[in-house]
Enzyme design. Structure first.
Site, short mmCIF file in Angstrom:
data_model
loop_
_atom_site.label_atom_id
_atom_site.label_comp_id
_atom_site.label_asym_id
_atom_site.label_seq_id
_atom_site.Cartn_x
_atom_site.Cartn_y
_atom_site.Cartn_z
N ARG A 36 -41.02 76.03 -11.32
CA ARG A 36 -41.77 77.15 -12.08
C ARG A 36 -40.87 78.21 -12.79
NH1 ARG A 36 -47.52 77.72 -9.63
NH2 ARG A 36 -47.20 79.76 -10.52
N HIS A 82 -39.36 59.79 12.02
CA HIS A 82 -38.22 59.31 11.91
C HIS A 82 -37.91 58.54 13.33
CE1 HIS A 82 -37.18 62.04 8.96
NE2 HIS A 82 -37.16 63.31 9.77
N LYS A 119 -36.87 71.38 20.24
CA LYS A 119 -35.85 72.33 19.73
C LYS A 119 -35.21 73.31 21.04
CE LYS A 119 -36.94 72.38 15.15
NZ LYS A 119 -36.13 72.05 14.22
#
Lengths: 325, 508
Positions: free
Chosen positions: B60, B258, B358
């Site tokens: 954009r 994955h 994480k």
């Protein structure tokens, strides 16, 4: 490690020394209480690399190049330094170790350095043969001009699955001798040919959809060097319907950019010109002037490519046969 | 270059690509700057792109071609890894970079693209070959495919292909809907769904290891393998991506795509050939063999976790709920562990444990194959403590890529004392040369037309089917989050999940 013996060297003793050397290295790098999976030392070997060099050659520079090469092709490295004197034969073992960036484990390759007078070359062959790592390829790199003249060359060559020479070096074997190696059944590599790989790849792409008829290779100097001869032979054998000629010191000779010397120019049917300079190639297609990056190849880069090919290279052999025919 | 070309030298030449234009939607985004453009430049540096190769960037942001080139110059110089940046080469490469500003919902944009492609095809001799790369918000994928289709850009004089970044939907139903909308304009063989894990050299090496060697395949079954652990641990938190991450979670972000693909690579049958569809058929078949959990089985076979505050690398870090942009009562999983069972003759009864998270203690991705112990103990147990350890085969994806085999050995000296030892193959030690990045490999494959490392519609649906019961169960469950401290190996429930079958997580 200290020198092994004078005059007579038992390969078994060198192998014992190597074994003891690894035990010491392993103990130094890994305290017994450490039981982590990373850390410690990795003994790496994917081939035996036997390098014949002249003793006048800068030992530190050669070792640095070979050490760097070990990172691409970890090997049992045997460096044979040849000198002109009489009855000299000695050996010592050492290792090349490095820690890859971000890793916790050192990688080591073993090295045996043999110093020999040229009249002991036959003995060198009998020492080196049992030192070769079993079941792995054996590659011989001939950097010494002395060895080409030596009578015991055949015994040395019998050690290798592949023989690598550089016909651009002073005193190196010529096309006839390299052809002789091929005829004797050796897998053979010539670094003068290896230097052409990026150039050939580019030309192959540019010529793929053309019916090339007339190809002229302009080069600097009166005599075409081995690279230019190989280039002509490759184009001629791959494109039998084209006429591939050489022009030395031509009026059309073009300069490369500053300090890069003269360009070798490949002209195809008068509508494509590829300028080959040390840093890269330039050519025009449509309205665009394009550049392909080709950083000058170091000996390490060339050997890296050759050591990755331990099978007969039919494209090279066809070009060489064309030259020697 | 074609394989049949008399000028080809397969021993020495890299694969070359046909001429083409790559049209990147989302050209001002992070992925383009950090991964795509450096990968394309690197391919140019290696001489793998055809002369006249061109890129049209679309986003954009109003920009000229030269502005776009300047931005990409800075990005490539900054994010290029393991390679020198050659200004002369860049000038040559940049002649093929073009930019079009526009809104993907505006049909005028597609007319502009069509016009630009026509001009570039003439000037750059690209033979009408176009690769569309969707690197935008996933919600725009279908809209762009429809825009391209309506403008007639899904077909042309050359080939047309479209690469779609993950995620392919956020559940089974949305994945099916997305596929239906894209396939209304592009045939399945034109669609390249990218899973960058499959582009990793070491994941590809799993196939070389399994099918290039004769000694492992006879052991590769339920008779000799007790269980398999797949770990993808990250040592960092959400790193400012909290707002995005709380919509996805570890199960969607890592396992659904994955890690199930990695598992399929480990467990699939050998394909008859190495052709794209033959390999993908086997992967798809394996994924379809995954047992779909019943709602009442989810609690025993799947564990969700969310990190709380903890100490990482000597530093105090905040919990997920305290991260910027994250709802303070978020129930998003930053850790997920799943027991996957494959219902076929080869793997019946062998659990595949998959975990990802994480802020785990270290960054590591590996597959650990636990072999069954020796059937009979012949050494006195007091002398042979190691003998009870099973053999382990570790396939390390990152870091320290390589393969290790753990077995027991006699300690030197009197008596039969055994100790576990490791036989290692280190990828970097045997091949010191630079490995291409996953994006280099995957872009090259897409331009060449090799879809082996891309996922197919049936594979995407099969992997969504495998995780859908877990998503459904977790969406209605109340979690007592956080349930693990940052810097630890995840919630205790994940240990209990393995303990039920007498197993323990390996500490990588």
């Amino acid at each position: 490690m200290p020198a092994a013996t004078n005059e007579a060297i038992k390969p078994d003793d060198i192998l014992k020394e190597l074994s003891a050397y690894w035990t010491t290295l392993g103990a130094d790098s890994h305290a017994p209480e450490e039981k982590t999976e990373s850390g410690g030392l990795l003994r790496a070997c994917s081939m035996t690399l036997i390098c014949f060099a002249d003793d006048e050659e800068d030992a530190a520079q050669l070792n640095e190049m070979l050490a760097s090469l070990m990172r691409q092709h970890p090997s049992r490295l045997i460096v044979v330094r040849l000198r002109d004197g009489e009855d000299e034969l000695a050996a010592r073992v050492s290792s090349q170790c490095w820690m890859p960036f971000g890793h916790q484990r050192q990688i080591c390759c073993e090295q045996v350095e043999v110093t020999a007078s040229i009249n002991r070359l036959a003995d060198v062959a009998s020492i080196v043969a049992p030192l070769a790592a079993p079941d792995l390829p054996r590659v011989i790199v001939l950097r010494s001009a002395r060895i080409v003249r030596a009578g015991a060359l055949r015994k040395v060559l019998a050690l290798g699955d592949k023989i690598v020479v550089d016909s651009s070096r002073l005193g190196a074997p010529g096309f006839g001798e390299i052809g002789g190696l091929l005829d004797a059944g050796h897998i053979t590599g010539d670094l003068a040919w290896t230097r052409l790989t990026p150039i050939r790849a580019l030309l192959a792409q540019l010529l793929e959809n053309r019916q090339a008829r007339d190809i002229v290779i302009e080069y600097a100097g009166k005599e075409a060097g081995p690279e230019v001869r190989y280039l002509q032979a490759w184009l001629q054998t791959a494109l039998p319907d084209a006429y591939v000629s050489l022009h030395g010191n031509g009026l059309l000779q073009e300069d490369c950019r500053a300090d890069e010397g003269k360009a070798t120019v490949v002209r195809v049917d008068k509508d494509l010109a590829v300028r080959l300079c040390p840093g890269g190639a330039e050519y025009e297609t449509g309205a665009m002037r394009l550049r392909a990056s080709m950083p000058p190849a170091t000996e390490e880069m060339l050997l890296n490519e050759e050591l990755g090919i331990v099978v007969h290279d039919r494209v090279f052999e066809r070009a060489l046969n064309h030259i020697t025919a | 270059m074609s394989v049949e070309s008399p000028l080809n030298d397969p021993l020495r030449f890299h694969r070359k690509t046909p001429p083409c234009v790559v049209v990147i939607f989302g050209a001002n985004g992070d992925l383009t700057k950090r991964k795509l453009m450096p990968a394309l430049y690197r391919l140019a540096y290696e001489g793998r792109l055809a002369p006249g190769f061109a890129v049209i960037g679309i986003s954009r942001t109003p920009m000229t071609d030269d502005d776009f080139r300047a931005r990409m110059h800075d990005s490539v110089a900054k994010f290029l890894e393991d390679s020198p940046f050659d200004e002369d080469l860049w000038r040559s490469f940049a002649q093929g970079l073009f930019y079009l500003p526009g809104d993907v919902g505006d049909h005028a944009l597609y007319e502009q693209i069509s016009k630009s492609l026509g001009e570039i095809e003439k000037g750059h001799e690209t033979a009408g070959n176009v690769l569309f790369y969707l690197s935008t918000q996933p919600s725009q994928y279908a809209e762009i495919a429809e825009g391209l289709g309506a403008a007639g850009l899904a077909k042309g004089t050359g080939w047309r292909r479209i690469i779609i970044e993950k995620p392919f939907g956020h559940d089974l139903s949305s994945a099916r809907d997305l596929n239906t909308r894209i396939q209304a304009h592009f045939h399945e063989e034109q669609i390249y769904r990218i899973d960058h894990y499959l582009g990793k050299e070491t994941v590809q090496n799993i196939m070389a290891f399994r099918f290039g060697n004769g000694i492992f395949e006879p052991l590769w079954n339920r008779r000799y393998i007790e269980h398999v652990q797949i770990t993808a641990a990250e040592s960092i938190g959400v790193e400012g991506r909290g707002a995005y991450y709380q919509e996805a979670g570890a199960l969607r972000d890592m396992i659904q795509n994955h890690l199930l693909q990695v598992m399929a690579t480990i467990a699939m049958e050998p394909s008859a050939t190495f052709s794209s569809d033959a390999v993908r058929d086997e992967r798809a078949k394996l994924l379809r063999s995954v047992r779909i959990l019943k709602p009442e089985e989810v609690a025993d076979n799947a564990v969700a976790g969310q990190y709380g505050p903890g100490r990482v690398g000597g530093q105090q870090v905040v919990g997920f709920r305290q991260e910027p942009g994250v709802n303070p009562e978020s129930t998003t999983n930053t850790y997920a562990a799943v027991t996957v069972l494959v219902e076929n003759w080869r793997w019946a009864g062998v659990p595949f444990y998959i975990r990802t998270g994480k802020y785990l203690p270290k960054r590591v991705t590996e597959i650990a194959i636990h072999f069954r112990s020796a059937p009979l103990s012949v050494f006195r147990s007091s002398d042979a403590p190691g003998e009870t350890l099973p053999n382990l085969l570790i396939l390390r994806i990152q870091p320290e890529e390589g393969i290790s085999l753990k077995f027991v050995s006699k300690r030197p000296g009197a008596g039969m004392t055994l100790r576990p030892v490791s036989m290692d193959f280190n990828y970097g030690a045997s091949f010191g040369e630079r490995s291409p990045s996953a994006y280099e490999t995957l872009l090259l494959d897409a331009i060449i037309g090799d879809a082996t490392l891309y996922t197919r519609q049936d594979m995407v649906e099969a992997s969504w089917q495998a995780v859908q019961p877990i998503l459904d169960s977790w969406s209605s469950q109340k979690f007592d989050f956080p349930n693990y401290a940052a810097g630890t190996w995840g919630p205790a429930a994940a240990d209990a999940m393995l303990a039920r079958r007498g197993h323990v997580w390996r500490t990588p």
